[in-house]
Design an enzyme around this catalytic site. Structure first.
Site, mmCIF file in Angstrom:
data_model
loop_
_atom_site.group_PDB
_atom_site.id
_atom_site.type_symbol
_atom_site.label_atom_id
_atom_site.label_comp_id
_atom_site.label_asym_id
_atom_site.label_seq_id
_atom_site.Cartn_x
_atom_site.Cartn_y
_atom_site.Cartn_z
ATOM 1 N N CYS A 51 -1.830 -6.206 1.270
ATOM 2 C CA CYS A 51 -1.312 -5.178 2.177
ATOM 3 C C CYS A 51 -1.264 -5.744 3.592
ATOM 4 O O CYS A 51 -2.270 -6.231 4.104
ATOM 5 C CB CYS A 51 -2.221 -3.958 2.110
ATOM 6 S SG CYS A 51 -2.216 -2.964 3.588
ATOM 7 N N GLU A 52 -0.085 -5.670 4.223
ATOM 8 C CA GLU A 52 0.046 -6.292 5.538
ATOM 9 C C GLU A 52 -0.554 -5.443 6.654
ATOM 10 O O GLU A 52 -0.671 -5.896 7.781
ATOM 11 C CB GLU A 52 1.508 -6.606 5.852
ATOM 12 C CG GLU A 52 2.381 -5.420 6.156
ATOM 13 C CD GLU A 52 3.825 -5.841 6.443
ATOM 14 O OE1 GLU A 52 4.218 -6.948 6.063
ATOM 15 O OE2 GLU A 52 4.552 -5.028 7.040
ATOM 16 N N HIS A 53 -0.943 -4.217 6.338
ATOM 17 C CA HIS A 53 -1.565 -3.385 7.364
ATOM 18 C C HIS A 53 -3.069 -3.593 7.444
ATOM 19 O O HIS A 53 -3.675 -3.343 8.476
ATOM 20 C CB HIS A 53 -1.279 -1.906 7.101
ATOM 21 C CG HIS A 53 0.186 -1.590 7.116
ATOM 22 N ND1 HIS A 53 0.818 -0.929 6.097
ATOM 23 C CD2 HIS A 53 1.141 -1.904 8.019
ATOM 24 C CE1 HIS A 53 2.105 -0.822 6.384
ATOM 25 N NE2 HIS A 53 2.323 -1.417 7.531
ATOM 26 N N HIS A 54 -3.672 -3.993 6.343
ATOM 27 C CA HIS A 54 -5.132 -4.160 6.322
ATOM 28 C C HIS A 54 -5.578 -5.530 5.820
ATOM 29 O O HIS A 54 -6.761 -5.831 5.823
ATOM 30 C CB HIS A 54 -5.763 -3.091 5.424
ATOM 31 C CG HIS A 54 -5.505 -1.680 5.877
ATOM 32 N ND1 HIS A 54 -4.476 -0.913 5.381
ATOM 33 C CD2 HIS A 54 -6.135 -0.922 6.800
ATOM 34 C CE1 HIS A 54 -4.485 0.273 5.980
ATOM 35 N NE2 HIS A 54 -5.479 0.298 6.840
ATOM 36 N N GLN A 77 4.434 -2.314 -0.381
ATOM 37 C CA GLN A 77 4.919 -2.298 -1.761
ATOM 38 C C GLN A 77 6.417 -1.977 -1.852
ATOM 39 O O GLN A 77 7.123 -2.524 -2.701
ATOM 40 C CB GLN A 77 4.088 -1.291 -2.564
ATOM 41 C CG GLN A 77 4.358 -1.366 -4.062
ATOM 42 C CD GLN A 77 3.456 -0.450 -4.846
ATOM 43 O OE1 GLN A 77 2.289 -0.308 -4.504
ATOM 44 N NE2 GLN A 77 3.986 0.175 -5.887
ATOM 45 N N HIS A 82 -3.905 -0.133 -4.140
ATOM 46 C CA HIS A 82 -4.078 -0.744 -2.824
ATOM 47 C C HIS A 82 -5.553 -0.645 -2.474
ATOM 48 O O HIS A 82 -6.074 0.472 -2.349
ATOM 49 C CB HIS A 82 -3.249 -0.004 -1.776
ATOM 50 C CG HIS A 82 -1.772 -0.169 -1.973
ATOM 51 N ND1 HIS A 82 -0.944 -0.642 -0.993
ATOM 52 C CD2 HIS A 82 -0.986 0.051 -3.048
ATOM 53 C CE1 HIS A 82 0.289 -0.695 -1.453
ATOM 54 N NE2 HIS A 82 0.292 -0.277 -2.696
ATOM 55 N N CYS A 115 -6.948 -1.031 0.191
ATOM 56 C CA CYS A 115 -7.174 -0.341 1.473
ATOM 57 C C CYS A 115 -7.271 1.168 1.269
ATOM 58 O O CYS A 115 -7.849 1.866 2.094
ATOM 59 C CB CYS A 115 -6.084 -0.682 2.478
ATOM 60 S SG CYS A 115 -4.434 -0.312 1.886
#
Ligand SMILES: [Zn+2]
Length: 225
Positions: A113-116, A154, A182, A184
């Site tokens: 996940c590119e946010h976390h 995703q 995910h 996260c």
């Protein structure tokens, strides 16, 4: 408290998993450094993070971590940022004139996940209807893996897989469904262990109700060998 509000804004965006485009946002200078140079910089950055958190990196168990993480980022879990690693586009002629859909299901997805920067783990199901060109079955797994090995959302992963197969197979008739957990969501934040996320992209004939239904029926088949 400027910093607090900055962190809050970032949290809100990340937890909603907003995706901005189907292209992975890359810098213009993304490939100016060699992989070795990238690893050396990342190694120092990881060391800095761990030391900032208060860890003693002279400890035997921790001292190799910065280099190990740097290698893993560049060569493995983010290796799909490097276009040189893209699976070759070799295709074959559809000699046996198979005209129905081909489904490759339960392809393992390990992404991040590119946010976390936490793992996304799941299954991808990919299908196409040949218009004269076919690919080796493992090519579909390799394409999924290549795009998964990036910081991802995703939705974007699903679209990138479909777009690449459309290009390789020279047809719009490609579909992909991904069902993934995910970490996260499962291990932090809302901590919902059971939930998973389903995304889909249907191109060409797969937008038609019956074709879509057939594909979805195949991927629900409970395959046991
Ligand atoms: Zn996330």
């Amino acid at each position: 408290m400027r910093i607090d509000s900055e962190f809050n804004d970032i949290d809100a965006l990340g937890d909603d998993h907003v995706s901005s485009s189907s292209e992975t946002p890359m810098r213009d200078d993304a490939f100016k450094l060699t992989n070795k140079e990238k690893m050396d910089i990342i190694k120092d950055d990881v060391r800095h993070i761990l030391e900032t958190l208060g860890l003693d990196l002279t400890d035997d168990s921790l001292k190799g971590t910065p280099r190990r993480v740097a290698k893993m980022f560049v060569n493995e879990i983010f290796g799909g940022l490097d276009p040189a690693k893209k699976p070759s586009a070799s295709t074959f002629e559809n000699k046996y004139k198979y005209g129905e859909m081909l489904v490759e299901k339960n392809i393992t997805v390990y992404s991040t996940c590119e946010h976390h920067l936490l793992p996304i783990v799941g299954k991808a199901h990919v299908a196409y209807i040949s218009n004269g060109t076919v690919v080796g079955l493992s090519k579909m797994n390799r394409i999924v893996d290549y795009f998964a090995k990036r910081p991802q959302v995703q939705e974007r992963l699903t679209i990138q897989i479909v777009k690449e197969l459309q290009k390789v197979l020279n047809t719009e008739d490609v579909a992909c469904v991904i069902d993934a957990k995910h970490l996260c969501v499962n291990s932090r934040g809302i901590r919902d262990i059971e939930s998973s996320t389903v995304t889909s992209e249907f191109g060409g004939k797969f937008k038609e109700k019956e074709t879509k239904r057939e594909f979805l029926d195949y991927i629900q088949l409970d395959t046991k060998f």
